[in-house]
Every structure is written in structure tokens, then in C-alpha cells.
Design an enzyme around this catalytic site. Structure first.
Site, PDB file in Angstrom:
ATOM      1  N   LYS B  73       0.864  -1.185   0.000  1.00  0.00           N
ATOM      2  CA  LYS B  73       0.000   0.000   0.000  1.00  0.00           C
ATOM      3  C   LYS B  73       0.900   1.235   0.000  1.00  0.00           C
ATOM      4  CE  LYS B  73      -3.897   2.060   2.586  1.00  0.00           C
ATOM      5  NZ  LYS B  73      -4.759   1.951   3.770  1.00  0.00           N
ATOM      6  N   SER B 148      -9.783   2.009   2.782  1.00  0.00           N
ATOM      7  CA  SER B 148      -8.888   2.771   1.937  1.00  0.00           C
ATOM      8  C   SER B 148      -7.856   1.928   1.185  1.00  0.00           C
ATOM      9  CB  SER B 148      -8.156   3.801   2.786  1.00  0.00           C
ATOM     10  OG  SER B 148      -7.284   3.167   3.709  1.00  0.00           O
ATOM     11  N   SER B 172     -10.145  -0.307   6.969  1.00  0.00           N
ATOM     12  CA  SER B 172      -9.519  -0.167   5.651  1.00  0.00           C
ATOM     13  C   SER B 172      -8.814  -1.407   5.128  1.00  0.00           C
ATOM     14  CB  SER B 172      -8.535   1.003   5.656  1.00  0.00           C
ATOM     15  OG  SER B 172      -9.230   2.222   5.664  1.00  0.00           O
TER      16      SER B 172
END
Lengths: 95, 481
Positions: B73, B148, B172
């Protein structure tokens, strides 16, 4: 809870966020809606409840109080917007 | 096909010489070439470096994950590689150091293929808040992947990497894992170091991972987790061997169903999927009991005070001086700060910073921030009491499957209310996981499993047991076979 444009201007100033008047007006509506959701907290009975600032109720861990060498200044400054002679440059603060 | 193999199978095949690390990396790179652009799942690709690294990993390489490609990420700092956090503010930021999680995974032998798209500064539940544009859900590209960590979840779902890292502040990891039909685990707060993980809300942020199965997640989490003196909130507690804990036996395990997570709001079709999954757990010998988590209805309002307050403080560091975006021709220091931040941050980030500044400001602190810290304890206490009765909690991750891109408009509140099933575990700091449990109209549904603090092994084993008798986690979206 309804925020006025002036309330939002004040918060934007506290947060150092630049926004024009049109955005300020939009934010006033959006932030008021968020505060309406948050208002549910008022009704919760929290008498005698200790505030929880951390999920594990940890105490801060301290490291040995030893000076460590300052390294990699050049590397860190290589990604800065503006530097000269090892310092970060900003607009003049004192005339 | 290599992308259908488990991590253990790839590692074993490399060990016997049936597959080389270079072949494995090349295979996933071809899939990235084919699919990543259409899904918009990656912000940065590390093609050359990955090829080079994979080429140096022989059949006798020692790391537990030697030769396993991974996507990080873009919230994790990666030395010498752009680390944008999905923001214009950090579009030009080349991280000068590696996050501990990245360092540990590299030491285990993983090969970084690229950096995954995400909601800006991890603020969002749909990945529509990225400066680099929304990620698309591989199951239906008109739908959101969740957020997210949407790019990470979409990448694993589409078979672009066997594993991906993510972070979970209010859901997330679990929510995009559910919406993309992959397995995702958020460990206990403090289990994975936050060093080099760009901070959103420091008392909530926790790193974790995505993979296709609980077995693969166990291998990746085991390599990421552990004490780090560079993170003052990292917990100094031994990391058990998660892979060794996967017995697949959950006989006699007491699993609680919180009534509050099955109330109005949960869509009937999603509920039917979850009910069926719970019946599977029961058939495996788990004892199902009803429990209550009575303060669940305070989670959204508590979270949207605590998280923005911490965010407004954390994001104060982005000032256009030392790194990141700087506006053109600032006339004075104030102008430099306000325009750099006003132009560098997107709308959702600015909204949250302002809410945070507001609830922390003079005259409002007690009514909002202090009050929310108290309700947070009520929510955490609910879990403490529930885990006196049960070993695990099972629930839905979301009220409904993925929604359409753009469907929520620009209304933050309707998006926030969707987080109701994932926020409480984040506020309490307990570990949580999403396991693929079925489909509604071709879109995946995730089963959420929650465990007491530091019981990730129990969580992973329950997920593993479920995956021994189901094949939802083996499904691939059409076109990505």
C-alpha cells in the site's frame, strides 16, 4: 450543530488550510452534517468512565538518553522544496 | 498457473527448482502489464528493481517468503521509491527510508512489484478519494473496491500479486477485502510496527495484509509482525508461529453473534450469505451463541471525532517546507502553509482536518474529544465483556456488497455510516479479519471474524477451517482467471 461560514473560516485558519469563499460555503454544509452525526455522543451516559486515549493503555517507552549522530541530512534535504547550505528555505519572516 | 498457487506452494516449487523466483515475478509482472492499468490498482510499478531482485533469489534462498511477489500500500515508506499516500501532497515524495513492515517483508525474501493505490491518507471507504483516481473492483469494474486499501485488495483479487500489505484505521483492510472477495487481516493494535507507515490516526492505525487465503495471510503476517523499538506503541510480545496454528480444528470454539450487527441496515441478501457461513462454522463444531455489544451505535460518532482529531494533529507536519508539495510563489510564510495545504490536500482530507481542528479547539474539547474518548472505552469494554463468554465473534463486514463508483456522490456522511461494523474493533484495538463467504449479484460478501487482543492465531485458524470446507476464496472474477 450548524456551522456558519465564519466558523469554518476560523477552523480553516487554525488548520492552515487555504480555501476560497465558495469552498468555505460548501464546507459549512458538509461539516455541519458530520457534526450532526457526531452529536449522538451527547446522549451517551459516560459518568465515571475514564477517557481512553489508547487501545492498550500503554505507557510511553523511553529509550536511553544518549545522543545519536545526525546523519543523512543531504538525503533528507534532497527531497525538500528549497534548501541552501544545509538549511530549509522559506519566505522571509522578519522584514 | 502460478497465480493459482498458494504461497506455500510457490515457496516449495522454488525450493525444488520447479519454479524460479524470476519466473514467478515475471508471471505476476505480465498480469500487472495486462490488468493493472484498467483497474488503476497501482500508483507505482517497480519493474526493473523487482526483476533484478528476483533474479538474485536462488532455490536455496533462506527467507520464509523468498521469491514471493508483493504489492505495498502506498502508505508504507519504501526507500528510493515514490510514496504518495494517494495524495498530491506527496506526489513528489521519494521516501528516504523503508517502513519496518517493508523491511521485514524484504528480509523474508518478498519481491516488491509496486505500490498500491489508496484513498488519500487512508481516508475513505471506496478508494474514490485518491489523487490518482479511483480503483475499480475486478468483480465488476463499475463498482468500488472499497477503501482505503482498495488498490491492495483489487490487486490480490485480480491475481496481480499473491499478497499485498494494507492498513486499517477504521476498517480499511477488512472492508476492501470483503468487497473484493479476498482474505484480509488487521492484527491487534501494536502488533505490526507503525514506523514508516504514514500516520492518519495514531491510536487506531494498524498494518496488516491481504492474500487469497487465511493460510497465505498467516505466512505474510508472521513475517510483518513483531516488536520494533522505533515505534513507541509497538508491543513487545512474542509473535507466535501463525502457520503452525492452522490446525483447521475449531471444535468446541465458542463463537458469538452480536445482535447489533444483524439489526436493520444489514441487507437481507448479505445476511443470507453470512447466516450460511455461520452454519458452516457450526457444522465444523463451533458453538454459536448470541451476544450483545450494546454500545455499537456509538461507534460512528466516536470514530469521527477521535480519528479526525488525531489526523488534524498528524497532518500538521505537511507544511510545504521540508518535503512534499509546495505552492508556487508564496508571498509569506502564512501563504506558504495555507496554499500548500489547501492545494496539496484533497477535499475529504481537508474536511477531516477541519473536523479535527474543530473538536480540539478551545470550548469544544470536552464536549467532543473528551466525550468520544469516554464512549470509546464503553465500546472497548463491550468487547472485553463479550470475550469473557466467547472465543471469537462472527459478523458481517458491511451492510451490503460494493456500491457503484460515484453512487455516494460527494456526501461524506452516507459513506461514514457504512463503516458501522468495522469501526468498533478498530476503536477497541482488537484483531479482525474478513473471509470471503459468498456472493450477491456477482459481488463478493465477507464474513468478519473478531478475536480478543493478540489472538490472531485463533482468528487465522478459524478462517482456515472455514476455507477447508468452502471455496469462495478460490473464485476469480471473470476475465482474470
Amino acid at each position: 450543530m450548524s456551522l456558519t461560514a465564519d466558523d469554518v473560516r476560523n477552523v480553516a485558519r487554525l488548520a492552515r488550510l487555504g480555501a476560497d469563499d465558495a469552498r468555505i460555503a460548501e464546507y459549512a454544509g458538509e461539516l455541519s452534517n458530520i457534526l450532526d452525526v457526531v452529536a449522538a455522543l451527547e446522549k451517551a451516559d459516560t459518568d465515571g468512565v475514564l477517557p481512553m486515549s489508547h487501545p492498550l493503555d500503554l505507557t510511553a517507552r523511553l529509550r536511553a538518553d544518549e545522543a545519536l549522530p545526525v546523519t543523512e541530512r543531504d538525503l533528507f534535504q534532497s527531497i525538500a522544496p528549497a534548501t541552501a547550505d544545509g538549511v530549509y528555505l522559506v519566505p522571509k519572516v522578519i522584514e | 498457473m502460478i497465480h493459482e498457487k498458494s504461497i506455500a506452494e510457490i515457496v516449495a516449487a522454488r525450493g525444488t527448482g520447479d519454479l524460479s523466483a524470476a519466473e514467478v515475478t515475471a508471471h505476476f509482472q505480465r498480469r500487472i502489464e495486462q490488468f493493472a492499468g484498467g483497474l488503476n490498482s497501482l500508483i507505482t510499478r517497480c519493474d526493473e528493481a523487482a526483476r533484478h531482485q528476483a533474479g538474485s533469489i536462488g532455490s536455496d534462498a533462506p527467507g520464509a517468503l523468498a521469491g514471493i511477489p508483493i504489492v505495498h500500500k502506498d502508505i508504507f515508506c519504501t526507500k528510493g521509491v515514490k510514496t504518495s499516500c494517494g495524495s498530491r501532497m506527496l506526489d513528489n515524495f521519494i521516501a528516504p527510508y523503508d517502513a519496518t513492515a517493508v523491511e521485514k517483508l524484504a528480509a523474508a525474501g518478498t519481491v516488491m512489484l509496486g505500490k498500491a493505490n489508496m484513498d488519500e491518507f487512508a481516508m475513505g471507504s471506496s478508494n474514490e478519494n485518491s489523487f490518482y483516481g479511483p480503483v475499480k473492483n475486478p468483480w465488476n469494474t463499475a463498482y468500488v473496491p472499497g477503501g482505503s486499501s482498495g488498490g491492495s485488495a483489487a490487486a490480490v483479487a485480480a491475481g496481480l500479486a499473491p499478497a499485498a500489505t494494507g492498513t486499517d484505521t477504521g476498517g480499511s483492510i477488512r472492508q476492501p477485502a470483503a468487497l473484493c472477495g479476498v482474505t484480509g487481516i488487521k492484527p491487534t493494535y501494536g502488533r505490526v510496527s507503525r514506523y514508516g507507515m504514514i500516520a492518519f490516526a495514531s491510536s487506531l492505525d494498524q498494518g496488516g495484509c491481504f492474500a487469497r487465503s487465511a493460510e497465505d495471510c498467516a505466512a505474510v503476517l508472521g513475517a510483518m509482525a513483531g516488536f520494533d523499538p522505533r515505534d513507541s506503541t509497538s508491543v513487545n510480545r512474542e509473535v507466535p508461529d501463525y502457520s503452525a496454528a492452522l490446525t483447521g480444528d475449531i471444535k468446541g470454539l465458542k463463537i458469538g453473534l452480536p445482535a447489533e450487527y444483524f439489526a436493520a441496515g444489514l441487507q437481507p441478501a448479505s445476511r443470507a450469505v453470512i447466516d450460511k457461513a455461520i452454519a458452516e462454522l457450526e457444522a465444523l463444531g463451533a458453538e454459536i451463541v448470541e451476544i450483545g455489544l450494546p454500545h455499537t451505535d456509538l461507534a460512528v460518532s466516536t470514530y469521527y471525532v477521535v480519528a479526525p482529531a488525531e489526523a488534524s494533529s498528524n497532518l500538521a507536519r505537511f507544511d510545504g517546507v521540508r518535503y512534499g508539495y509546495r505552492c508556487d510563489n508564496p508571498v509569506n510564510l502564512e501563504d506558504l502553509y495555507t496554499r500548500s495545504r489547501g492545494e496539496g490536500f484533497g477535499k475529504e482530507v481537508q474536511r477531516r482536518i477541519m473536523i479535527g481542528a474543530y473538536v480540539l479547539s478551545a470550548g469544544y474539547y470536552d464536549a467532543y474529544y473528551l466525550k468520544a474518548q469516554k464512549t470509546r472505552r464503553l465500546i472497548a469494554r463491550d468487547f472485553g465483556q463479550a470475550f469473557e463468554q466467547v472465543d471469537l465473534i462472527a459478523a458481517p463486514v458491511t451492510q451490503a456488497p460494493a456500491f457503484k463508483l460515484g453512487e455516494m456522490g460527494d456526501d461524506p456522511v452516507s459513506m461514514y455510516l457504512n463503516d458501522v461494523y468495522t469501526l468498533p474493533a478498530s476503536l477497541a484495538g482488537i484483531p479482525g479479519m474478513s473471509v470471503p463467504a459468498g456472493f450477491v449479484d456477482g459481488l463478493p460478501v465477507g464474513l468478519q471474524l473478531l478475536a480478543p487482543w493478540f489472538e490472531e492465531a485463533r482468528l487465522l485458524n478459524a478462517g482456515h477451517a472455514f476455507q477447508q470446507v468452502t471455496d469462495w476464496h478460490r473464485q476469480r472474477p471473470e476475465g482474470f482467471e
